[in-house]
Design an enzyme around this catalytic site. Structure first.
Site, PDB file in Angstrom:
ATOM      1  N   CYS A   1       0.835  -1.210   0.000  1.00 42.43           N
ATOM      2  CA  CYS A   1       0.000   0.000   0.000  1.00 42.43           C
ATOM      3  C   CYS A   1       0.869   1.259   0.000  1.00 42.43           C
ATOM      4  O   CYS A   1       1.511   1.574   1.000  1.00 42.43           O
ATOM      5  CB  CYS A   1      -0.902  -0.058   1.234  1.00 42.43           C
ATOM      6  SG  CYS A   1      -1.775   1.462   1.606  1.00 42.43           S
TER       7      CYS A   1
ATOM      8  N   CYS B   1       0.039   3.849   2.629  1.00 41.99           N
ATOM      9  CA  CYS B   1       0.461   3.352   3.953  1.00 41.99           C
ATOM     10  C   CYS B   1       1.932   3.690   4.188  1.00 41.99           C
ATOM     11  O   CYS B   1       2.312   4.095   5.293  1.00 41.99           O
ATOM     12  CB  CYS B   1       0.281   1.836   4.049  1.00 41.99           C
ATOM     13  SG  CYS B   1      -1.427   1.275   3.905  1.00 41.99           S
TER      14      CYS B   1
END
Length: 108
Positions: A32, A35
């Site tokens: 991600c 993230c």
């Protein structure tokens, strides 16, 4: 190196639900991009507010039980737990000052 502790399905209860301080939980995954952008921001918050809150990370791919229990469908998802309950949520990567405003009640 991250200031946030890695928490697993098996350690979640002890590290998060039974904590005497509020706990900011970063639900994330290796793949991600947002993230990865959020991680150093949470590290800064962990360093700046270590006396007030704990900051931990839960890899959703490695810990599907806890992710499913809290209905994590979008990441990054940042939840604040206090007294074993979800007290606040923030979804998506946000600047440090925005997160600090959203979680001001726990950082003060």
């Amino acid at each position: 190196m991250s200031n946030a502790k890695d928490v697993t399905d098996s350690s979640f209860e002890a590290d998060v639900l039974q904590s005497d301080k509020p706990v900011i939980v970063d639900f994330w995954a290796e793949w991600c991009g947002p993230c990865r952008m959020l991680s150093p921001i949470l590290d800064d918050i962990a360093a700046d507010h270590a006396d007030k809150v704990n900051v931990v990370k839960v890899n959703v791919d490695d810990n599907p039980s806890i992710s499913a229990k809290y209905g994590i469908t979008s990441i990054p998802a940042v939840y604040v737990f206090q007294g074993g309950e979800v007290a606040a949520k923030s979804i998506g990567a946000k600047p440090k000052q925005v997160l600090e405003q959203e979680f001001a009640a726990f950082l003060g």
